[in-house]
Design a protein around this motif. Structure first.
Motif, short mmCIF file in Angstrom:
data_model
loop_
_atom_site.label_atom_id
_atom_site.label_comp_id
_atom_site.label_asym_id
_atom_site.label_seq_id
_atom_site.Cartn_x
_atom_site.Cartn_y
_atom_site.Cartn_z
N GLN A 53 7.07 2.62 -4.22
CA GLN A 53 6.67 2.02 -5.40
C GLN A 53 5.66 0.63 -4.80
O GLN A 53 5.93 -0.48 -5.50
CB GLN A 53 7.59 1.43 -6.04
CG GLN A 53 8.76 2.65 -6.98
CD GLN A 53 9.59 3.14 -6.29
OE1 GLN A 53 10.28 2.42 -5.49
NE2 GLN A 53 9.57 4.45 -6.41
N ARG A 54 5.31 0.69 -3.55
CA ARG A 54 4.43 -0.21 -3.28
C ARG A 54 3.18 0.22 -2.66
O ARG A 54 3.32 1.41 -1.95
CB ARG A 54 5.05 -1.13 -1.98
CG ARG A 54 6.18 -1.79 -2.37
CD ARG A 54 7.02 -2.47 -1.32
NE ARG A 54 8.09 -3.49 -1.81
CZ ARG A 54 7.92 -4.95 -1.99
NH1 ARG A 54 6.84 -5.46 -1.88
NH2 ARG A 54 8.87 -5.42 -2.58
N TRP A 55 2.23 -0.27 -2.86
CA TRP A 55 0.87 0.33 -2.24
C TRP A 55 0.29 -0.60 -1.15
O TRP A 55 0.33 -1.98 -1.34
CB TRP A 55 -0.15 0.59 -3.44
CG TRP A 55 0.22 1.43 -4.48
CD1 TRP A 55 0.96 2.37 -4.51
CD2 TRP A 55 -0.27 1.34 -5.71
NE1 TRP A 55 1.33 3.05 -5.69
CE2 TRP A 55 0.37 2.62 -6.34
CE3 TRP A 55 -1.05 0.52 -6.42
CZ2 TRP A 55 0.32 2.74 -7.70
CZ3 TRP A 55 -1.37 1.04 -7.90
CH2 TRP A 55 -0.70 2.17 -8.46
N LEU A 100 -5.75 3.82 1.20
CA LEU A 100 -4.56 3.54 0.36
C LEU A 100 -3.35 4.17 0.77
O LEU A 100 -3.55 5.32 1.10
CB LEU A 100 -4.82 3.53 -0.95
CG LEU A 100 -3.16 3.37 -1.90
CD1 LEU A 100 -2.83 1.92 -1.88
CD2 LEU A 100 -3.31 3.99 -3.24
N PHE A 112 -6.39 12.11 -2.60
CA PHE A 112 -5.07 11.67 -2.76
C PHE A 112 -4.38 12.99 -1.50
O PHE A 112 -4.99 13.77 -1.30
CB PHE A 112 -4.55 11.89 -4.04
CG PHE A 112 -4.53 13.13 -4.55
CD1 PHE A 112 -5.54 13.64 -5.37
CD2 PHE A 112 -3.31 14.22 -4.69
CE1 PHE A 112 -5.53 14.84 -5.95
CE2 PHE A 112 -3.38 15.19 -5.22
CZ PHE A 112 -4.68 15.46 -5.87
N LEU A 156 -10.40 6.92 -7.71
CA LEU A 156 -9.82 7.83 -6.89
C LEU A 156 -10.93 9.02 -6.42
O LEU A 156 -11.49 9.61 -7.13
CB LEU A 156 -8.71 8.48 -7.61
CG LEU A 156 -7.77 9.49 -6.88
CD1 LEU A 156 -7.08 8.96 -5.76
CD2 LEU A 156 -6.84 10.16 -7.75
N TYR A 166 0.71 4.85 -0.02
CA TYR A 166 1.30 4.58 -1.46
C TYR A 166 2.82 5.09 -1.07
O TYR A 166 2.67 6.13 -0.24
CB TYR A 166 0.82 5.49 -2.60
CG TYR A 166 0.26 6.88 -2.27
CD1 TYR A 166 -1.20 7.15 -2.05
CD2 TYR A 166 1.08 7.65 -2.56
CE1 TYR A 166 -1.39 8.40 -1.76
CE2 TYR A 166 0.77 9.10 -2.44
CZ TYR A 166 -0.71 9.41 -2.06
OH TYR A 166 -1.20 10.62 -1.92
N TYR A 192 -10.48 5.68 -1.90
CA TYR A 192 -11.05 5.10 -3.38
C TYR A 192 -12.51 4.88 -3.09
O TYR A 192 -12.76 4.19 -2.06
CB TYR A 192 -10.34 4.21 -3.91
CG TYR A 192 -8.97 4.47 -4.49
CD1 TYR A 192 -7.69 4.64 -3.61
CD2 TYR A 192 -8.65 4.88 -5.53
CE1 TYR A 192 -6.58 5.34 -4.05
CE2 TYR A 192 -7.41 5.50 -6.25
CZ TYR A 192 -6.43 5.40 -5.38
OH TYR A 192 -5.27 5.95 -5.76
N PHE A 229 -3.47 -1.33 0.78
CA PHE A 229 -5.04 -0.93 0.93
C PHE A 229 -5.48 -1.35 2.37
O PHE A 229 -4.97 -2.56 2.73
CB PHE A 229 -5.69 -1.59 -0.02
CG PHE A 229 -5.55 -1.12 -1.65
CD1 PHE A 229 -4.33 -1.88 -2.38
CD2 PHE A 229 -5.84 -0.28 -2.22
CE1 PHE A 229 -3.95 -1.38 -3.56
CE2 PHE A 229 -5.60 0.26 -3.51
CZ PHE A 229 -4.60 -0.44 -4.20
#
Lengths: 107, 116
Positions: free
Chosen positions: A95-97, A90, A50, A47, A92, A37, A99
């Motif tokens: 369901q948790r990120w 990041l 990815f 973004l 990912y 990012y 950084f």
């Protein structure tokens, strides 16, 4: 929990130069769940990359991502004035990120 | 244009409560999982909470578990974060983010300051 360490903290370069930013994970990142990012002052993160190497829509081709396992790289082939910003990696998944702490690309 | 707009940030005393809102437009809000992320100068970007499309699956960061509650109203294209028992270290810019496994769209953020 995966910890992401970015280096260097600050990268001082000039327009037209190549920028190479590193993101190292504390354990292997599975399934290519790694993104990058860009954030400029006063703005939300945007973004850039990815799935390790896929460019987001409207991101110019001078941005590229690579890597696997625990070591990942964002490369900006020729810096434009608008590219000077802070870049975050990041992880990912589930369901948790998580950084990284960011690399500032500075003039 | 696909966008998210947050609101509700304010100055609040330690121990107080606040409710953040995030409204989505330009896309089918109910088809996306959503998250809250916060940012401080000292700790950088920190994921706060996740909610599934229907709202049945929810996750929280350990730092906010038991104090914050995420919810959504798909009919109103809205995401919420109820913040209770606020602490000084909850001071941050709070962003909502659309989830495509990774955050692809972010709001502009709303500022929460916890101070006496």
């Amino acid at each position: 929990e995966i910890v992401l360490t970015q280096s260097p903290g600050t990268l001082s370069l000039s327009p037209g130069e190549r920028a190479t930013l590193s993101c190292r994970a504390s354990q292997s990142v599975s399934s290519s769940y790694l993104g990058w990012y860009q954030q400029k002052p006063g703005q939300a993160p945007r973004l850039v990359i990815f799935s390790v190497s896929s460019r987001a829509p409207d991101i110019p081709a001078r941005f590229s991502g690579s890597g696997s396992g625990t070591d990942f790289t964002l490369t900006i082939s020729r810096l434009e004035p608008e590219d000077f910003a802070v870049y975050y990696c990041l992880h990912y998944g589930k369901q948790r990120w998580t950084f990284g702490q960011g690399t500032k690309v500075d003039i | 244009e696909e966008q998210l707009v947050e609101s509700g940030g304010d100055l609040v005393q330690p121990g107080g409560s606040l409710r953040l809102s995030c409204v989505g437009s330009g896309f089918n809000f109910s088809r996306f999982e959503m998250n809250w992320v916060r940012q401080t100068p000292g700790k950088g970007l920190e994921w706060v909470s996740y909610i599934s499309k229907s709202g049945t699956n929810i996750e929280y960061a350990d730092s906010v578990k038991g104090r914050f509650i995420i919810s959504r109203d798909n009919a109103r294209h809205s995401l919420f974060l109820q913040m209770n028992s606020l602490r000084v270290d909850d001071t941050a810019m709070y962003y909502c983010a659309r989830d495509r496994a990774y955050p692809d769209i972010w709001g502009q953020g709303t500022t929460v300051t916890v101070s006496s």
